[in-house]
Design a protein around this motif. Sequence first.
Motif, PDB file in Angstrom:
ATOM      1  N   SER A 149      23.931  45.117  28.315  1.00 47.58           N
ATOM      2  CA  SER A 149      22.711  45.939  28.280  1.00 47.58           C
ATOM      3  C   SER A 149      22.453  46.560  29.652  1.00 47.58           C
ATOM      4  N   ILE A 150      23.385  47.379  30.070  1.00 46.11           N
ATOM      5  CA  ILE A 150      23.320  47.969  31.402  1.00 46.11           C
ATOM      6  C   ILE A 150      22.534  49.266  31.370  1.00 46.11           C
ATOM      7  N   SER A 151      21.508  49.313  32.200  1.00 45.62           N
ATOM      8  CA  SER A 151      20.720  50.532  32.311  1.00 45.62           C
ATOM      9  C   SER A 151      21.312  51.464  33.355  1.00 45.62           C
ATOM     10  N   SER A 152      21.689  50.903  34.488  1.00 48.35           N
ATOM     11  CA  SER A 152      22.308  51.697  35.540  1.00 48.35           C
ATOM     12  C   SER A 152      23.080  50.781  36.482  1.00 48.35           C
ATOM     13  N   ILE A 153      24.043  51.369  37.164  1.00 50.97           N
ATOM     14  CA  ILE A 153      24.823  50.631  38.156  1.00 50.97           C
ATOM     15  C   ILE A 153      24.526  51.212  39.521  1.00 50.97           C
ATOM     16  N   ASN A 154      24.162  50.346  40.449  1.00 55.61           N
ATOM     17  CA  ASN A 154      23.911  50.781  41.819  1.00 55.61           C
ATOM     18  C   ASN A 154      25.191  50.761  42.641  1.00 55.61           C
ATOM     19  N   ALA A 155      25.935  49.675  42.517  1.00 57.02           N
ATOM     20  CA  ALA A 155      27.166  49.544  43.288  1.00 57.02           C
ATOM     21  C   ALA A 155      28.048  48.485  42.651  1.00 57.02           C
ATOM     22  N   MET A 156      29.338  48.600  42.897  1.00 61.09           N
ATOM     23  CA  MET A 156      30.296  47.586  42.464  1.00 61.09           C
ATOM     24  C   MET A 156      31.243  47.315  43.615  1.00 61.09           C
ATOM     25  N   GLY A 157      31.890  46.183  43.547  1.00 62.12           N
ATOM     26  CA  GLY A 157      32.777  45.860  44.663  1.00 62.12           C
ATOM     27  C   GLY A 157      33.741  44.748  44.331  1.00 62.12           C
ATOM     28  N   TRP A 158      34.595  44.490  45.315  1.00 62.21           N
ATOM     29  CA  TRP A 158      35.596  43.437  45.190  1.00 62.21           C
ATOM     30  C   TRP A 158      35.483  42.497  46.386  1.00 62.21           C
ATOM     31  N   TYR A 159      35.615  41.213  46.098  1.00 65.22           N
ATOM     32  CA  TYR A 159      35.656  40.176  47.107  1.00 65.22           C
ATOM     33  C   TYR A 159      36.875  39.311  46.806  1.00 65.22           C
ATOM     34  N   ARG A 160      37.301  38.539  47.781  1.00 60.37           N
ATOM     35  CA  ARG A 160      38.430  37.651  47.538  1.00 60.37           C
ATOM     36  C   ARG A 160      38.197  36.305  48.209  1.00 60.37           C
ATOM     37  N   GLN A 161      38.885  35.318  47.664  1.00 57.41           N
ATOM     38  CA  GLN A 161      38.697  33.959  48.166  1.00 57.41           C
ATOM     39  C   GLN A 161      39.997  33.195  48.062  1.00 57.41           C
ATOM     40  N   THR A 162      40.305  32.447  49.126  1.00 58.48           N
ATOM     41  CA  THR A 162      41.440  31.538  49.128  1.00 58.48           C
ATOM     42  C   THR A 162      40.902  30.115  49.247  1.00 58.48           C
ATOM     43  N   PRO A 163      41.692  29.132  48.833  1.00 56.11           N
ATOM     44  CA  PRO A 163      41.215  27.737  48.852  1.00 56.11           C
ATOM     45  C   PRO A 163      40.739  27.311  50.236  1.00 56.11           C
ATOM     46  N   GLY A 164      39.560  26.724  50.274  1.00 57.20           N
ATOM     47  CA  GLY A 164      39.018  26.207  51.518  1.00 57.20           C
ATOM     48  C   GLY A 164      38.334  27.237  52.389  1.00 57.20           C
ATOM     49  N   LYS A 165      38.299  28.462  51.931  1.00 59.75           N
ATOM     50  CA  LYS A 165      37.666  29.528  52.719  1.00 59.75           C
ATOM     51  C   LYS A 165      36.519  30.164  51.946  1.00 59.75           C
ATOM     52  N   GLN A 166      35.635  30.808  52.693  1.00 55.00           N
ATOM     53  CA  GLN A 166      34.528  31.502  52.044  1.00 55.00           C
ATOM     54  C   GLN A 166      35.007  32.786  51.394  1.00 55.00           C
ATOM     55  N   ARG A 167      34.284  33.181  50.378  1.00 58.52           N
ATOM     56  CA  ARG A 167      34.570  34.461  49.742  1.00 58.52           C
ATOM     57  C   ARG A 167      34.286  35.581  50.746  1.00 58.52           C
ATOM     58  N   GLU A 168      35.187  36.544  50.803  1.00 52.61           N
ATOM     59  CA  GLU A 168      35.042  37.615  51.795  1.00 52.61           C
ATOM     60  C   GLU A 168      35.065  38.978  51.136  1.00 52.61           C
ATOM     61  N   LEU A 169      34.421  39.907  51.795  1.00 51.08           N
ATOM     62  CA  LEU A 169      34.363  41.277  51.305  1.00 51.08           C
ATOM     63  C   LEU A 169      35.735  41.933  51.367  1.00 51.08           C
ATOM     64  N   VAL A 170      36.062  42.641  50.290  1.00 48.70           N
ATOM     65  CA  VAL A 170      37.232  43.512  50.298  1.00 48.70           C
ATOM     66  C   VAL A 170      36.746  44.958  50.416  1.00 48.70           C
ATOM     67  N   ALA A 171      35.948  45.387  49.444  1.00 43.81           N
ATOM     68  CA  ALA A 171      35.422  46.750  49.452  1.00 43.81           C
ATOM     69  C   ALA A 171      34.284  46.871  48.453  1.00 43.81           C
ATOM     70  N   THR A 172      33.379  47.782  48.735  1.00 46.92           N
ATOM     71  CA  THR A 172      32.310  48.106  47.799  1.00 46.92           C
ATOM     72  C   THR A 172      32.207  49.614  47.650  1.00 46.92           C
ATOM     73  N   ILE A 173      31.600  50.028  46.546  1.00 47.90           N
ATOM     74  CA  ILE A 173      31.400  51.450  46.291  1.00 47.90           C
ATOM     75  C   ILE A 173      30.103  51.620  45.520  1.00 47.90           C
ATOM     76  N   THR A 174      29.333  52.634  45.899  1.00 47.94           N
ATOM     77  CA  THR A 174      28.111  52.932  45.159  1.00 47.94           C
ATOM     78  C   THR A 174      28.431  53.853  43.992  1.00 47.94           C
ATOM     79  N   SER A 175      27.466  53.996  43.101  1.00 48.58           N
ATOM     80  CA  SER A 175      27.669  54.907  41.972  1.00 48.58           C
ATOM     81  C   SER A 175      27.854  56.344  42.449  1.00 48.58           C
ATOM     82  N   GLY A 176      27.354  56.630  43.647  1.00 48.76           N
ATOM     83  CA  GLY A 176      27.517  57.958  44.222  1.00 48.76           C
ATOM     84  C   GLY A 176      28.827  58.152  44.948  1.00 48.76           C
ATOM     85  N   GLY A 177      29.611  57.081  45.075  1.00 53.96           N
ATOM     86  CA  GLY A 177      30.936  57.186  45.681  1.00 53.96           C
ATOM     87  C   GLY A 177      31.022  56.774  47.138  1.00 53.96           C
ATOM     88  N   SER A 178      29.951  56.292  47.717  1.00 51.08           N
ATOM     89  CA  SER A 178      30.015  55.819  49.106  1.00 51.08           C
ATOM     90  C   SER A 178      30.745  54.483  49.153  1.00 51.08           C
TER      91      SER A 178
END
Length: 125
Positions: A27-56
């Motif tokens: 039931s999605i009304s709108s998307i502000n941004a989406m992104g990717w994160y990654r995680q390896t065992p024993g480490k914190q999840r880290e940012l890979v990349a994000t993108i807004t609906s406008g393409g930033s």
Amino acid sequence: QVQLVESGGGLVQAGGSLRLSCAASGSISSINAMGWYRQTPGKQRELVATITSGGSTNYADSLKGRFTISIDNAKNTVYLQMNSLKPEDTAVYYCNAHLQVYSGGYYYTRTLGYWGQGTQVTVSS
């Protein structure tokens, strides 16, 4: 409710490429941004990349030039093109979406967004 379904992970040799996809449904009304994160065992999840609906876009500094994020707003889908992969890119990759949900006459958002179940990327040397 909202579901994020990731695909495209797998095993690849160093120097190869993979393309991850993450489709949001529900039931999605709108998307502000989406992104990717990654995680390896024993480490914190880290940012890979994000993108807004406008393409930033925003990338982890260490990944600029090798990874490209894109979004298809009509399909509520975000993509991650990964080139020149290295063994240190091996991780579980998670999709994240900041979106507005419409349910029961109300609009909802989550501060930390919604998360997918993760997809394994393994890069062999």
